[in-house]
Design an enzyme around this catalytic site. Structure first.
Site, PDB file in Angstrom:
ATOM      1  N   PHE A  75       0.807  -1.229   0.000  1.00  0.00           N
ATOM      2  CA  PHE A  75       0.000   0.000   0.000  1.00  0.00           C
ATOM      3  C   PHE A  75       0.837   1.274   0.000  1.00  0.00           C
ATOM      4  O   PHE A  75       0.285   2.352  -0.217  1.00  0.00           O
ATOM      5  CB  PHE A  75      -0.861   0.061   1.277  1.00  0.00           C
ATOM      6  N   TYR A 143       1.393  10.970 -10.868  1.00  0.00           N
ATOM      7  CA  TYR A 143       0.866  10.010  -9.883  1.00  0.00           C
ATOM      8  C   TYR A 143       0.290   8.787 -10.599  1.00  0.00           C
ATOM      9  O   TYR A 143       0.683   7.643 -10.326  1.00  0.00           O
ATOM     10  CB  TYR A 143      -0.207  10.675  -9.001  1.00  0.00           C
ATOM     11  N   ARG A 223     -18.161  11.195  -8.686  1.00  0.00           N
ATOM     12  CA  ARG A 223     -17.158  10.192  -8.339  1.00  0.00           C
ATOM     13  C   ARG A 223     -17.851   8.957  -7.759  1.00  0.00           C
ATOM     14  O   ARG A 223     -19.005   9.029  -7.304  1.00  0.00           O
ATOM     15  CB  ARG A 223     -16.185  10.744  -7.271  1.00  0.00           C
ATOM     16  N   ASP A 287      -9.310  17.362 -13.284  1.00  0.00           N
ATOM     17  CA  ASP A 287     -10.452  16.617 -12.733  1.00  0.00           C
ATOM     18  C   ASP A 287     -11.425  16.221 -13.851  1.00  0.00           C
ATOM     19  O   ASP A 287     -12.091  17.089 -14.409  1.00  0.00           O
ATOM     20  CB  ASP A 287     -11.224  17.481 -11.729  1.00  0.00           C
TER      21      ASP A 287
HETATM   22  N1  UDP Z   1     -13.299  18.387  -4.467  1.00  0.00           N
HETATM   23  C1  UDP Z   1     -13.765  19.667  -4.220  1.00  0.00           C
HETATM   24  N2  UDP Z   1     -13.189  20.369  -3.224  1.00  0.00           N
HETATM   25  C2  UDP Z   1     -12.167  19.892  -2.466  1.00  0.00           C
HETATM   26  C3  UDP Z   1     -11.696  18.586  -2.722  1.00  0.00           C
HETATM   27  C4  UDP Z   1     -12.293  17.854  -3.723  1.00  0.00           C
HETATM   28  O1  UDP Z   1     -14.682  20.150  -4.888  1.00  0.00           O
HETATM   29  O2  UDP Z   1     -11.660  20.619  -1.593  1.00  0.00           O
HETATM   30  C5  UDP Z   1     -13.901  17.592  -5.555  1.00  0.00           C
HETATM   31  C6  UDP Z   1     -12.900  17.213  -6.636  1.00  0.00           C
HETATM   32  O3  UDP Z   1     -12.859  18.216  -7.627  1.00  0.00           O
HETATM   33  C7  UDP Z   1     -13.488  15.911  -7.146  1.00  0.00           C
HETATM   34  C8  UDP Z   1     -14.177  15.305  -5.930  1.00  0.00           C
HETATM   35  O4  UDP Z   1     -14.339  16.379  -5.003  1.00  0.00           O
HETATM   36  O5  UDP Z   1     -14.476  16.164  -8.118  1.00  0.00           O
HETATM   37  C9  UDP Z   1     -13.360  14.212  -5.265  1.00  0.00           C
HETATM   38  O6  UDP Z   1     -12.059  14.711  -5.057  1.00  0.00           O
HETATM   39  P1  UDP Z   1     -10.983  13.917  -4.225  1.00  0.00           P
HETATM   40  O7  UDP Z   1      -9.751  14.787  -4.165  1.00  0.00           O
HETATM   41  O8  UDP Z   1     -11.580  13.459  -2.940  1.00  0.00           O
HETATM   42  O9  UDP Z   1     -10.698  12.618  -5.081  1.00  0.00           O
HETATM   43  P2  UDP Z   1     -10.242  12.438  -6.615  1.00  0.00           P
HETATM   44  O10 UDP Z   1     -11.497  12.086  -7.358  1.00  0.00           O
HETATM   45  O11 UDP Z   1      -9.621  13.707  -7.067  1.00  0.00           O
HETATM   46  O12 UDP Z   1      -9.287  11.314  -6.537  1.00  0.00           O
END
Ligand code: UDP
Length: 326
Positions: A75, A143, A223, A287
């Site tokens: 992990f 990443y 998501r 995103d």
């Molecule tokens: N997100 C947001 N504000 C934040 C963090 C995340 O609007 O402060 C949104 C981000 O744009 C994505 C979703 O929440 O659409 C999930 O983001 P996260 O970083 O948790 O996971 P990711 O999908 O990027 O791996």
């Protein structure tokens, strides 16, 4: 799974510590290797912790001589996408090169099966959803590429050295131990659900919603949130599959359900009974509008079935954990 000894690299982290818990519940013997750079010793509910960098080849040789492991779970990795863009070397070193050292050690010691933490970030901008494992991989940041390269190395090592593996492509890990003993604790925290809950408690500033102009019903990103205990159970099943002679492979792990950022906020309001201080800001670079898993392969081949697919339950568990932190 038959009683045996397992190695969990990165077992003091968020997902690793839930896997350790799942192994302990099955009375397995567990050795955890974690350098505690991000993980916490307090997240380990049992087993033996060795605090060390896993990319130290001499250390791994010694470890594999000393113990006979039935399997290894890996992990340990760096996970902040934006940081990977600014400092790719850190990601290729910690995620790719260090894992190569581990693979070479496994090659030279008993060919122990490996279950590897991969990510939906290997897909990049989706061409279609739900995303199955046949979807082309086109990681759009270091990443995702650092993990994709490991998947490619795994396939090559399997081919050349009969080194068995399963790579699990996680969608959005979320939630916490239902008894609130362990949970998400990243620093910096970038994940939506803890940021929402910590905006409520005042531990962090008001939530910034990254974009309200996506091509989704409410304009915010969608998501697939998957409970961390469901991720853990998939790892146990994956290892069971390999130990029983199953083929190496790659599996998506998600619920197949998409929730928007606004859905998460509304569910958090319903669960906590409190408002979420928030504002809309510009989109965050990179995103995709919608990431939803097709995880039917894991269900079919591994016999996996998520237990906590309801977003309210995921957020309830995360909230209980958040409150237990105070
Ligand atoms: N997100 C947001 N504000 C934040 C963090 C995340 O609007 O402060 C949104 C981000 O744009 C994505 C979703 O929440 O659409 C999930 O983001 P996260 O970083 O948790 O996971 P990711 O999908 O990027 O791996």
């Amino acid at each position: 799974m038959k009683q045996a000894k397992f190695l969990v690299i990165g077992g003091a982290g968020y997902i690793g510590s839930h896997l350790v818990k799942a192994l302990l519940a099955q009375q397995q013997q567990v050795i955890i290797v974690d350098n505690l750079s991000a993980g916490k010793a307090s997240a380990i509910l049992g087993g033996e912790l060795i605090t060390h960098d896993f990319e130290d080849r001499a250390f791994l040789d010694q470890l594999f001589k000393q113990h006979h492991f039935a399997g290894v779970f890996h992990f340990a990795s760096q996970i902040v996408v934006s940081e990977s863009v600014k400092n790719p070397g850190k990601y290729y070193r910690a995620n790719t090169s260090a894992t190569l050292t581990l693979l070479e050690a496994l090659r030279d010691h008993q060919h122990i099966p490996l279950v590897f933490s991969s990510t939906a970030a290997v897909y990049g901008e989706p061409l279609y959803t739900p995303i199955n494992e046949q979807h082309p991989t086109n990681a759009v940041n270091p990443y995702g590429r650092s993990k994709l390269m490991v998947e490619q190395m795994l396939a090559d090592f399997a081919n050349a050295h009969a080194q068995k593996y399963i790579a699990l492509r996680y969608f959005n890990a979320a939630g916490a131990d239902p008894l609130a003993r362990i949970g998400e604790q990243h620093e910096p925290e970038t994940h939506l659900i803890p940021l929402v809950l910590q905006a409520i408690t005042g531990k962090r500033p008001p939530l910034q919603i990254f974009g309200e102009d996506y091509d989704t019903p409410d304009g915010t990103c969608i998501r697939d949130y998957i409970h961390v205990d469901d991720l853990a159970s998939a790892h146990v099943l994956a290892m069971h599959h390999l130990i029983n002679g199953g083929e190496s492979g790659i599996f998506n792990l998600g619920n197949g359900l998409g929730y928007s950022v606004n859905d998460v906020i509304q569910t958090a309001i319903a669960v906590t009974g409190q408002d979420v201080p928030r504002s809309y800001v510009a989109r965050r670079a990179g995103d995709p509008a919608r990431l939803v898993a097709d995880a039917n392969l894991a269900k079919k081949v591994l016999g996996w079935q998520p237990k906590f697919s309801d977003l309210s339950i995921i957020i309830e568990h995360a909230w209980a954990w958040e409150k237990a932190q105070k």
